[in-house]
Design an enzyme around this catalytic site. Structure first.
Site, PDB file in Angstrom:
ATOM      1  N   THR A 166       0.819  -1.194   0.105  1.00 11.47           N
ATOM      2  CA  THR A 166      -0.143  -0.197  -0.034  1.00 11.47           C
ATOM      3  C   THR A 166       0.688   1.164  -0.113  1.00 11.47           C
ATOM      4  OG1 THR A 166      -1.442  -1.071   1.219  1.00 11.47           O
ATOM      5  CG2 THR A 166      -1.804   1.110   1.386  1.00 11.47           C
ATOM      6  N   ALA A 182     -12.859   8.507   4.069  1.00 16.06           N
ATOM      7  CA  ALA A 182     -11.503   8.445   4.745  1.00 16.06           C
ATOM      8  C   ALA A 182     -11.844   8.379   6.141  1.00 16.06           C
ATOM      9  CB  ALA A 182     -10.468   9.661   4.350  1.00 16.06           C
ATOM     10  N   HIS A 196      22.433  27.500  14.596  1.00 18.47           N
ATOM     11  CA  HIS A 196      21.559  28.715  14.485  1.00 18.47           C
ATOM     12  C   HIS A 196      21.803  29.048  12.987  1.00 18.47           C
ATOM     13  CE1 HIS A 196      19.256  32.276  15.132  1.00 18.47           C
ATOM     14  NE2 HIS A 196      20.341  33.016  14.560  1.00 18.47           N
TER      15      HIS A 196
HETATM   16  P1  FAD Z   1       0.854  -3.071   3.035  1.00 13.33           P
HETATM   17  O1  FAD Z   1       1.763  -1.729   2.595  1.00 13.33           O
HETATM   18  O2  FAD Z   1      -0.641  -2.965   2.993  1.00 13.33           O
HETATM   19  O3  FAD Z   1       1.245  -4.205   1.978  1.00 13.33           O
HETATM   20  C1  FAD Z   1       0.444  -5.418   2.050  1.00 13.33           C
HETATM   21  C2  FAD Z   1       0.925  -6.170   0.929  1.00 13.33           C
HETATM   22  O4  FAD Z   1       0.383  -7.316   0.882  1.00 13.33           O
HETATM   23  C3  FAD Z   1       0.132  -5.585  -0.210  1.00 13.33           C
HETATM   24  O5  FAD Z   1       0.957  -5.212  -1.352  1.00 13.33           O
HETATM   25  C4  FAD Z   1      -0.901  -6.675  -0.891  1.00 13.33           C
HETATM   26  O6  FAD Z   1      -1.019  -6.739  -2.275  1.00 13.33           O
HETATM   27  C5  FAD Z   1       0.005  -7.986  -0.336  1.00 13.33           C
HETATM   28  N1  FAD Z   1      -0.924  -9.083  -0.017  1.00 13.33           N
HETATM   29  C6  FAD Z   1      -1.979  -9.195   0.492  1.00 13.33           C
HETATM   30  N2  FAD Z   1      -2.502 -10.443   0.714  1.00 13.33           N
HETATM   31  C7  FAD Z   1      -1.747 -11.180  -0.200  1.00 13.33           C
HETATM   32  C8  FAD Z   1      -1.497 -12.342  -0.199  1.00 13.33           C
HETATM   33  N3  FAD Z   1      -2.560 -13.297   0.079  1.00 13.33           N
HETATM   34  N4  FAD Z   1      -0.716 -12.987  -1.270  1.00 13.33           N
HETATM   35  C9  FAD Z   1       0.233 -11.968  -1.703  1.00 13.33           C
HETATM   36  N5  FAD Z   1       0.333 -10.610  -1.490  1.00 13.33           N
HETATM   37  C10 FAD Z   1      -0.766 -10.179  -0.563  1.00 13.33           C
HETATM   38  N6  FAD Z   1       1.877   5.385   6.755  1.00 13.33           N
HETATM   39  C11 FAD Z   1       3.012   6.117   6.939  1.00 13.33           C
HETATM   40  O7  FAD Z   1       4.022   5.612   8.259  1.00 13.33           O
HETATM   41  N7  FAD Z   1       3.364   7.391   6.713  1.00 13.33           N
HETATM   42  C12 FAD Z   1       2.492   8.047   5.537  1.00 13.33           C
HETATM   43  O8  FAD Z   1       2.766   9.013   4.929  1.00 13.33           O
HETATM   44  C13 FAD Z   1       1.306   6.993   5.201  1.00 13.33           C
HETATM   45  N8  FAD Z   1       0.709   7.518   4.178  1.00 13.33           N
HETATM   46  C14 FAD Z   1      -0.300   6.796   3.685  1.00 13.33           C
HETATM   47  C15 FAD Z   1      -1.196   7.294   2.698  1.00 13.33           C
HETATM   48  C16 FAD Z   1      -2.450   6.622   2.230  1.00 13.33           C
HETATM   49  C17 FAD Z   1      -3.258   7.179   1.153  1.00 13.33           C
HETATM   50  C18 FAD Z   1      -2.737   5.157   2.913  1.00 13.33           C
HETATM   51  C19 FAD Z   1      -3.669   4.506   2.545  1.00 13.33           C
HETATM   52  C20 FAD Z   1      -1.757   4.974   3.690  1.00 13.33           C
HETATM   53  C21 FAD Z   1      -0.549   5.543   4.566  1.00 13.33           C
HETATM   54  N9  FAD Z   1       0.015   5.004   5.411  1.00 13.33           N
HETATM   55  C22 FAD Z   1       1.058   5.832   5.739  1.00 13.33           C
HETATM   56  C23 FAD Z   1      -0.026   3.759   5.919  1.00 13.33           C
HETATM   57  C24 FAD Z   1       0.757   2.771   5.469  1.00 13.33           C
HETATM   58  O9  FAD Z   1       0.790   2.623   4.028  1.00 13.33           O
HETATM   59  C25 FAD Z   1       0.665   1.413   5.993  1.00 13.33           C
HETATM   60  O10 FAD Z   1       0.605   1.383   7.535  1.00 13.33           O
HETATM   61  C26 FAD Z   1       1.706   0.411   5.625  1.00 13.33           C
HETATM   62  O11 FAD Z   1       1.625   0.325   4.036  1.00 13.33           O
HETATM   63  C27 FAD Z   1       1.547  -0.979   6.041  1.00 13.33           C
HETATM   64  O12 FAD Z   1       2.280  -1.730   5.655  1.00 13.33           O
HETATM   65  P2  FAD Z   1       1.985  -3.433   5.794  1.00 13.33           P
HETATM   66  O13 FAD Z   1       3.572  -4.035   5.299  1.00 13.33           O
HETATM   67  O14 FAD Z   1       1.612  -3.709   6.674  1.00 13.33           O
HETATM   68  O15 FAD Z   1       1.047  -3.536   4.716  1.00 13.33           O
HETATM   69  P1  NAI Z   2      -8.276   7.809  10.533  1.00 12.17           P
HETATM   70  O1  NAI Z   2      -8.625   6.975  11.612  1.00 12.17           O
HETATM   71  O2  NAI Z   2      -7.227   8.849  10.572  1.00 12.17           O
HETATM   72  O3  NAI Z   2      -9.446   9.000  10.732  1.00 12.17           O
HETATM   73  C1  NAI Z   2     -10.685   8.708  10.524  1.00 12.17           C
HETATM   74  C2  NAI Z   2     -11.691   9.871  10.753  1.00 12.17           C
HETATM   75  O4  NAI Z   2     -13.014   9.519  10.355  1.00 12.17           O
HETATM   76  C3  NAI Z   2     -11.936  10.106  12.367  1.00 12.17           C
HETATM   77  O5  NAI Z   2     -11.711  11.334  12.457  1.00 12.17           O
HETATM   78  C4  NAI Z   2     -13.110   9.560  12.600  1.00 12.17           C
HETATM   79  O6  NAI Z   2     -13.732  10.105  13.622  1.00 12.17           O
HETATM   80  C5  NAI Z   2     -13.781   9.773  11.266  1.00 12.17           C
HETATM   81  N1  NAI Z   2     -15.046   8.988  11.003  1.00 12.17           N
HETATM   82  C6  NAI Z   2     -15.335   7.813  11.225  1.00 12.17           C
HETATM   83  N2  NAI Z   2     -16.740   7.459  10.852  1.00 12.17           N
HETATM   84  C7  NAI Z   2     -17.218   8.720  10.458  1.00 12.17           C
HETATM   85  C8  NAI Z   2     -18.364   9.012   9.917  1.00 12.17           C
HETATM   86  N3  NAI Z   2     -19.322   8.038   9.772  1.00 12.17           N
HETATM   87  N4  NAI Z   2     -18.813  10.046   9.436  1.00 12.17           N
HETATM   88  C9  NAI Z   2     -17.761  11.072   9.565  1.00 12.17           C
HETATM   89  N5  NAI Z   2     -16.469  10.955   9.948  1.00 12.17           N
HETATM   90  C10 NAI Z   2     -16.221   9.660  10.368  1.00 12.17           C
HETATM   91  O7  NAI Z   2      -8.366   7.000   9.313  1.00 12.17           O
HETATM   92  P2  NAI Z   2      -8.047   7.370   7.787  1.00 12.17           P
HETATM   93  O8  NAI Z   2      -7.659   9.032   7.749  1.00 12.17           O
HETATM   94  O9  NAI Z   2      -8.701   6.836   6.725  1.00 12.17           O
HETATM   95  O10 NAI Z   2      -6.438   6.655   7.816  1.00 12.17           O
HETATM   96  C11 NAI Z   2      -6.487   5.380   7.890  1.00 12.17           C
HETATM   97  C12 NAI Z   2      -4.867   5.047   8.439  1.00 12.17           C
HETATM   98  O11 NAI Z   2      -3.957   5.318   7.352  1.00 12.17           O
HETATM   99  C13 NAI Z   2      -4.659   5.909   9.545  1.00 12.17           C
HETATM  100  O12 NAI Z   2      -4.746   4.882  10.536  1.00 12.17           O
HETATM  101  C14 NAI Z   2      -3.092   6.110   9.528  1.00 12.17           C
HETATM  102  O13 NAI Z   2      -2.487   5.363  10.363  1.00 12.17           O
HETATM  103  C15 NAI Z   2      -2.728   5.740   8.114  1.00 12.17           C
HETATM  104  N6  NAI Z   2      -2.275   7.019   7.272  1.00 12.17           N
HETATM  105  C16 NAI Z   2      -1.335   7.294   7.786  1.00 12.17           C
HETATM  106  C17 NAI Z   2      -0.716   8.659   7.267  1.00 12.17           C
HETATM  107  C18 NAI Z   2       0.849   9.232   7.712  1.00 12.17           C
HETATM  108  O14 NAI Z   2       1.130   8.682   8.779  1.00 12.17           O
HETATM  109  N7  NAI Z   2       0.965  10.511   7.507  1.00 12.17           N
HETATM  110  C19 NAI Z   2      -1.387   9.045   6.064  1.00 12.17           C
HETATM  111  C20 NAI Z   2      -2.536   8.473   5.661  1.00 12.17           C
HETATM  112  C21 NAI Z   2      -2.794   7.248   6.357  1.00 12.17           C
END
Ligand code: FAD
Ligand code: NAI
Length: 462
Positions: A41, A266, A441
């Site tokens: 992801t 989200a 600084h």
């Molecule tokens: P994932 O990254 O979800 O990887 C799991 C992988 O397993 C996937 O590629 C999937 O295809 C594969 N997979 C699943 N099932 C199978 C299977 N049965 N066989 C083979 N492959 C499989 N976190 C941060 O720390 N900083 C950020 O800035 C940040 N930004 C984010 C922005 C967005 C829009 C989103 C959605 C998430 C963000 N996150 C961020 C969260 C971060 O992406 C996740 O916490 C992280 O990717 C988790 O890593 P993971 O290895 O657990 O799983």
């Molecule tokens: P989130 O848990 O951060 O926020 C979800 C928000 O939606 C909360 O404020 C919640 O109160 C609200 N909500 C829930 N149900 C609702 C409803 N029915 N109507 C209106 N509001 C509602 O989840 P989000 O933003 O989807 O992110 C998911 C995960 O991805 C996070 O837990 C985060 O750890 C990870 N992520 C991390 C990033 C980073 O580290 N910069 C960037 C993006 C994602």
């Protein structure tokens, strides 16, 4: 080669890091990934593409708002959305190919396809079955569904669809004022969309320091985002190019409707382990559907481990990575460890927001006596020069020992500054230790030192 010491299922930050560390520790390793590219992801549809769009849109914002005052005159750049998407894609490609290179370098086999575990000690990918002394499940997470809201990834989108919209929408409604909603809401607001964020609670970014929450919301409003707080979304209705969002205000149950060109849902993510075959293996799940593990990331089934978003804890790439390294060390007979008390969280908006450790609320709830040292970026010379004086650093220390318990930063480069505090916390440092460390600084880091000074006899520049 059909027999391995370790097979990792999933190549996100948890899985690929675990695979690399296993290989470095001399274990014969393979990683199964069903996507066409490695990196999970995070690299494909999460951290990396969102940060590329945040960067590009921030550059536009700077050009529109701060260039003229610095004596940089001329026409502001306009948005070439196709090119911005190409830039985003090239950032993804460089990173995912980088993991492929690291796999080759470390002699890790990429087993292409979706993996399952037919029985302990075996992994099935397509028609092939491999032997594995140890299996690490790192299958990540997926967006949580919201009742009444049907996602089509065109008009009603999750973060994945929001990263590749056909065009910049005129009106965007974001459901959820969490990390994804505010990061991607910021992107589209800067690119010209009218963005309205609908949040169920009365605060944004639940769990964060309340002073940071208020300051952050004020700053985002100033940037043009609108907020509807305390609003429960009931349902969405969509056509091919428009949507309506129906919500109820919690305070009086009044019903309202918002029009949008795009709706971003989200409201959180949930663990993903479909098709792995957990039930038959006796692997236990928590109430929230996460894979339950012991202190060494082992599931209820011996030799099967799980890490990252699919288990308990913050859904963050660096948390998954740390678990990936630690579980590899456990499997190799070493002492893998993750300090869950020192995992920073960063929101990559402008300004950035970062936090680590305790909040005032968690300390109060635990009945712990603490002191607060706070310093505003208005007192930081570098920040003032760079139009970044809004925001602050807040450090929480134990009242008796001065040991640092947590930090909350909203301001320039907060996501980098927080690590100074993380290192200090890892070493059990006091605020005085930080305050007595010479800081160059003019840097933003001086604000961290000043907040540490404020925990004692007082900050100098405030
Ligand atoms: P994932 O990254 O979800 O990887 C799991 C992988 O397993 C996937 O590629 C999937 O295809 C594969 N997979 C699943 N099932 C199978 C299977 N049965 N066989 C083979 N492959 C499989 N976190 C941060 O720390 N900083 C950020 O800035 C940040 N930004 C984010 C922005 C967005 C829009 C989103 C959605 C998430 C963000 N996150 C961020 C969260 C971060 O992406 C996740 O916490 C992280 O990717 C988790 O890593 P993971 O290895 O657990 O799983
Ligand atoms: P989130 O848990 O951060 O926020 C979800 C928000 O939606 C909360 O404020 C919640 O109160 C609200 N909500 C829930 N149900 C609702 C409803 N029915 N109507 C209106 N509001 C509602 O989840 P989000 O933003 O989807 O992110 C998911 C995960 O991805 C996070 O837990 C985060 O750890 C990870 N992520 C991390 C990033 C980073 O580290 N910069 C960037 C993006 C994602």
């Amino acid at each position: 080669m059909s027999s391995y010491d370790v097979i990792v299922i999933g190549s996100g930050p948890g899985g690929y890091v675990a695979a690399i560390r296993c290989a470095q520790l001399g274990l014969k390793t393979a990683c199964v990934e069903g996507r066409e590219t490695l990196g999970g992801t995070c690299l494909n549809v999460g951290c990396i593409p969102s940060k590329a769009l945040l960067h590009a849109s921030h550059m536009l914002h700077e050009a529109e708002h701060n260039f003229a005052e610095m004596g940089l005159k001329g026409k502001s750049p306009s948005v070439d959305w196709k090119q911005m998407q190409a830039y985003k894609q090239s950032t993804i490609d460089t990173n995912t190919k980088g993991i492929e290179f690291l796999f080759k370098k470390n002699k890790i086999d990429w087993l292409k396809g979706w993996g399952s575990i037919p029985e302990a000690g075996k992994v099935k990918v397509g028609d092939d079955v491999y032997d594995a002394k140890n299996i690490i499940i790192a299958t990540g997470s997926e967006p949580a569904a919201l009742p009444g809201v049907e996602v089509d990834e065109k008009v009603v989108v999750t973060s994945t669809g929001a990263l590749e919209l056909g065009k910049v929408p005129k009106k965007m409604v974001v459901i959820g004022a969490g990390v994804i909603g505010l990061e991607l809401g910021s992107v589209y607001s800067r690119l010209g969309s009218e963005v309205t964020v609908v949040e169920f609670l009365d605060v944004i970014t639940p769990g964060m320091d309340p002073e940071v929450q208020k300051t952050f919301q004020r700053m985002l409003k100033k940037q043009g985002l609108e907020f509807i707080m305390g609003a429960a979304v009931q349902k969405t209705e969509s056509t091919k190019s428009k949507a309506k969002v129906h919500y109820k205000l919690r305070k009086d149950d009044s019903e309202h409707v918002l029009d949008a060109d795009v709706v971003l849902v989200a409201t959180g993510r949930k663990p993903f382990h479909d098709g792995v075959g957990l039930e038959a293996l006796g692997v236990q799940l928590t109430k929230r559907g996460q894979i339950a593990v012991d202190a060494h990331w082992q599931t209820a089934a011996k030799g099967i481990y799980a890490i990252g978003d699919v288990i308990e804890g913050p859904m963050l790439a660096h948390k998954a990575e740390d678990e990936g390294m630690a579980v590899a060390e456990v499997i190799a007979g070493k002492h893998g460890h993750v300090n869950y008390g020192v995992i920073p969280g960063v929101i990559y908006t402008h300004p950035e927001v970062a936090n680590v450790g305790e909040t005032e609320e968690t300390l109060k709830a635990a009945g712990r006596a603490y002191k607060v040292g706070k310093f505003s970026f208005m007192g930081n010379a570098r920040a003032k020069a760079n139009f970044a004086g809004d925001g602050f650093v807040k450090i929480l220390v134990d009242k008796e020992t001065d040991r640092i318990l947590g930090a909350h930063i909203i301001g320039p480069s907060a996501g980098d500054l927080i690590h100074e505090v993380c290192v200090a916390m890892e070493f059990g440092a006091s605020a005085q230790d930080l305050a007595m460390t010479c800081h160059a600084h003019p840097t933003y880091s001086e604000a961290v030192r000043e907040a540490a000074l404020a925990c004692g006899d007082g900050a100098i520049h405030m």
